[in-house]
Design an enzyme around this catalytic site. Structure first.
Site, short mmCIF file in Angstrom:
data_model
loop_
_atom_site.label_atom_id
_atom_site.label_comp_id
_atom_site.label_asym_id
_atom_site.label_seq_id
_atom_site.Cartn_x
_atom_site.Cartn_y
_atom_site.Cartn_z
N GLU A 96 -24.66 60.96 26.55
CA GLU A 96 -25.83 60.42 25.84
C GLU A 96 -26.71 59.63 26.80
O GLU A 96 -26.25 59.09 27.81
CB GLU A 96 -25.29 59.53 24.70
CG GLU A 96 -26.29 58.80 23.86
CD GLU A 96 -27.21 59.69 23.04
OE1 GLU A 96 -27.94 60.49 23.65
OE2 GLU A 96 -27.22 59.55 21.80
N ASP A 97 -28.00 59.56 26.50
CA ASP A 97 -28.93 58.78 27.32
C ASP A 97 -28.80 57.28 27.05
O ASP A 97 -28.77 56.48 27.96
CB ASP A 97 -30.38 59.25 27.09
CG ASP A 97 -30.75 59.35 25.61
OD1 ASP A 97 -29.90 59.07 24.74
OD2 ASP A 97 -31.91 59.71 25.32
N ASP A 100 -27.89 52.78 20.96
CA ASP A 100 -28.68 51.71 20.37
C ASP A 100 -27.87 51.14 19.19
O ASP A 100 -26.97 50.33 19.39
CB ASP A 100 -30.02 52.33 19.94
CG ASP A 100 -31.03 51.32 19.45
OD1 ASP A 100 -31.27 50.33 20.15
OD2 ASP A 100 -31.60 51.54 18.37
N PHE A 149 -37.83 48.49 24.16
CA PHE A 149 -38.06 49.92 24.03
C PHE A 149 -38.32 50.52 25.41
O PHE A 149 -39.22 50.10 26.12
CB PHE A 149 -39.23 50.22 23.10
CG PHE A 149 -39.32 51.68 22.78
CD1 PHE A 149 -38.53 52.22 21.78
CD2 PHE A 149 -40.15 52.53 23.50
CE1 PHE A 149 -38.56 53.58 21.49
CE2 PHE A 149 -40.19 53.88 23.23
CZ PHE A 149 -39.40 54.40 22.23
N ARG A 162 -40.58 61.59 29.21
CA ARG A 162 -39.18 61.90 29.50
C ARG A 162 -38.96 62.18 30.98
O ARG A 162 -37.87 62.03 31.51
CB ARG A 162 -38.73 63.15 28.72
CG ARG A 162 -38.64 62.96 27.22
CD ARG A 162 -37.95 64.17 26.60
NE ARG A 162 -38.13 64.23 25.15
CZ ARG A 162 -37.38 63.60 24.27
NH1 ARG A 162 -36.40 62.83 24.67
NH2 ARG A 162 -37.60 63.72 22.97
P1 IMP Z 1 -28.56 55.17 17.77
O1 IMP Z 1 -27.51 54.63 18.71
O2 IMP Z 1 -28.01 56.02 16.66
O3 IMP Z 1 -29.44 54.07 17.23
O4 IMP Z 1 -29.51 56.18 18.52
C1 IMP Z 1 -29.75 56.09 19.84
C2 IMP Z 1 -30.80 57.11 20.20
O5 IMP Z 1 -32.10 56.68 19.77
C3 IMP Z 1 -30.89 57.22 21.70
O6 IMP Z 1 -29.99 58.19 22.20
C4 IMP Z 1 -32.32 57.57 21.92
O7 IMP Z 1 -32.48 58.98 21.84
C5 IMP Z 1 -33.05 56.86 20.79
N1 IMP Z 1 -33.50 55.53 21.27
C6 IMP Z 1 -32.93 54.33 21.02
N2 IMP Z 1 -33.58 53.33 21.67
C7 IMP Z 1 -34.57 53.93 22.37
C8 IMP Z 1 -35.58 53.44 23.29
O8 IMP Z 1 -35.69 52.25 23.62
N3 IMP Z 1 -36.40 54.38 23.82
C9 IMP Z 1 -36.33 55.71 23.52
N4 IMP Z 1 -35.39 56.21 22.68
C10 IMP Z 1 -34.52 55.33 22.11
MG MG Z 2 -30.27 60.19 22.53
#
Ligand code: IMP
Ligand code: MG
Length: 173
Positions: A96-97, A100, A149, A162
């Site tokens: 994963e990138d 959050d 962000f 990206r």
């Molecule tokens: P979560 O952990 O389910 O909230 O989702 C995380 C995903 O939301 C990440 O893998 C990103 O693709 C996207 N995301 C969360 N924070 C950011 C940010 O600061 N910039 C861009 N994408 C984000």
């Molecule tokens: Mg992601």
């Protein structure tokens, strides 16, 4: 280009990727490992990570999107593109990138675990632990970043930026 500043440089990303790749190569030596990249954001980290590994792996991708209102994460995830092959008995590492709230990975981990994989672990290059809504074990945690962000290195703002090689913070959205 909007005004932006570098939060995590390409050199830091590369150093952390090599460190994680070393651990993963050691931990999965002799095992049948499948890397599952989470599209779209995870594509860049996965491509760097897999080239830094010294073991043989398979690669697949899954594409997911949160249901409904983007700003309120419900934890309900819609699969836009599923993995291609049967993963029963495989060691799965989700790549994963950025983590959050943790809702996406909690969903994906449960989904893969239900498919009777040999193991399901998580690797992320970036983590915002202060934003977590659900507790999540991150097996290979990359760089911890503050609650800002970010864009670049796979991460987008409205599908743009990206391709930036560094992780940046937008000063004005
Ligand atoms: P979560 O952990 O389910 O909230 O989702 C995380 C995903 O939301 C990440 O893998 C990103 O693709 C996207 N995301 C969360 N924070 C950011 C940010 O600061 N910039 C861009 N994408 C984000
Ligand atoms: Mg992601």
């Amino acid at each position: 280009m909007p005004k932006m500043s570098v939060l995590v440089s390409r050199e830091e990303l590369q150093a952390k990727t090599e460190e994680l790749a070393k651990r993963i190569s050691k931990d999965y030596e002799g095992k049948d490992l499948l890397l599952v990249g989470v599209l779209k954001g995870g594509f860049m980290f996965l491509s760097d990570l897999c080239r830094a590994l010294t073991i043989d792996v398979s690669v697949d991708f899954i594409s997911v999107s949160s249901y409904g209102n983007q700003t309120v994460s419900s934890g309900v995830v819609r699969i836009l593109k599923d993995i291609d092959y049967d993963i029963t008995g495989k060691h799965v590492l989700i790549v994963e990138d950025l983590i959050d709230t943790g809702l996406t990975l909690t969903y994906l981990k449960d989904l893969f675990t239900a498919k009777h994989c040999a193991s399901v672990k998580i690797c992320t290059i970036l983590d915002k632990p202060s934003r977590r809504k659900v507790p999540l074990d991150v097996d290979y945690q990359g760089i911890i970043i503050p609650d800002k962000f970010v864009i670049g290195y796979g991460l987008d703002y409205a599908e743009r930026y990206r391709n930036l090689p560094d992780v940046c913070v937008m000063e004005e959205l």
